[in-house]
Design a protein around this motif. Sequence first.
Motif, short mmCIF file in Angstrom:
data_model
loop_
_atom_site.label_atom_id
_atom_site.label_comp_id
_atom_site.label_asym_id
_atom_site.label_seq_id
_atom_site.Cartn_x
_atom_site.Cartn_y
_atom_site.Cartn_z
N GLN A 90 21.46 2.10 -2.93
CA GLN A 90 20.32 3.05 -3.09
C GLN A 90 18.83 2.97 -3.31
N ILE A 91 18.75 1.72 -3.85
CA ILE A 91 17.47 0.98 -4.12
C ILE A 91 17.12 0.34 -2.56
N LYS A 92 17.80 -0.14 -1.93
CA LYS A 92 17.47 -0.65 -0.43
C LYS A 92 17.11 0.77 0.28
N ALA A 93 17.79 1.71 0.15
CA ALA A 93 17.48 2.98 0.94
C ALA A 93 15.96 3.36 0.73
N LEU A 94 15.95 3.57 -0.53
CA LEU A 94 14.49 3.85 -1.11
C LEU A 94 13.43 2.86 -0.89
N GLN A 95 13.82 1.61 -0.67
CA GLN A 95 12.44 0.69 -0.30
C GLN A 95 12.17 0.83 0.84
N VAL A 96 13.30 1.03 1.97
CA VAL A 96 13.17 1.22 3.47
C VAL A 96 12.29 2.48 3.72
N ALA A 97 12.66 3.68 2.94
CA ALA A 97 11.95 4.70 2.97
C ALA A 97 10.41 4.64 2.50
N TRP A 98 10.51 3.97 1.59
CA TRP A 98 9.07 3.81 1.06
C TRP A 98 8.13 2.78 1.98
N ASP A 99 8.61 2.04 2.57
CA ASP A 99 7.72 1.33 3.46
C ASP A 99 7.38 1.80 4.67
N GLN A 100 8.39 2.75 5.13
CA GLN A 100 7.78 3.69 6.29
C GLN A 100 6.65 4.62 5.93
N TYR A 101 7.10 5.17 4.66
CA TYR A 101 6.01 6.18 4.15
C TYR A 101 4.62 5.31 4.09
N TRP A 102 4.82 4.16 3.11
CA TRP A 102 3.37 3.69 3.08
C TRP A 102 2.78 3.14 4.40
N GLN A 103 3.47 2.48 5.14
CA GLN A 103 3.00 2.17 6.63
C GLN A 103 2.20 3.23 7.17
N ASN A 104 2.86 4.34 7.21
CA ASN A 104 2.07 5.69 8.10
C ASN A 104 1.03 6.05 7.19
N VAL A 105 1.21 6.28 6.10
CA VAL A 105 -0.08 6.83 5.20
C VAL A 105 -1.28 5.90 5.39
N THR A 106 -1.01 4.65 5.03
CA THR A 106 -1.95 3.65 5.18
C THR A 106 -2.64 3.73 6.55
#
Length: 148
Positions: A90-106
């Motif tokens: 679950q944490i891995k899935a959240l981290q992967v989703a977070w990394d994609q979000y943060w890369q895009n919004v940055t």
Amino acid sequence: GLAVDLTKWQGPMGPLSWHLVDIGGDCRYWPMSAWLQFECGWRELSKYPPLSHEYQTQLDFHALGITALQILAALSPPANKESTGSITPQIKALQVAWDQYWQNVTGFWQRLLNVFRTGGDQNALKVACIDDGVHNIVGANLAALRSA
């Protein structure tokens, strides 16, 4: 963020209402509704009542939630292919989703910041954001975060 008089912000259209006052702050913490408002304006946003409501009443809560996710991601072990067992799925899935979000919004933030720092064409930026589907990308990334 942008401090506003809440009664004027949420009230009828006027010079200090949500219809006409541009949102401020770091766009990496904007919800989909803020991007749609930025790109297309209040008339387009009003076509989507849940997004319009979010924009008028939930901007600070959204930014706070994103900040909490940012802290969780920063304090969690990195989710890479080599991490086997150091974090839960679950944490891995959240981290992967977070990394994609943060890369895009940055990336979106860098474009916006560059236009404002250089006195560039804000209308051209808005058109580019529309063409790139920024509000939809942010919406999809947020949905992925909620699912994770």
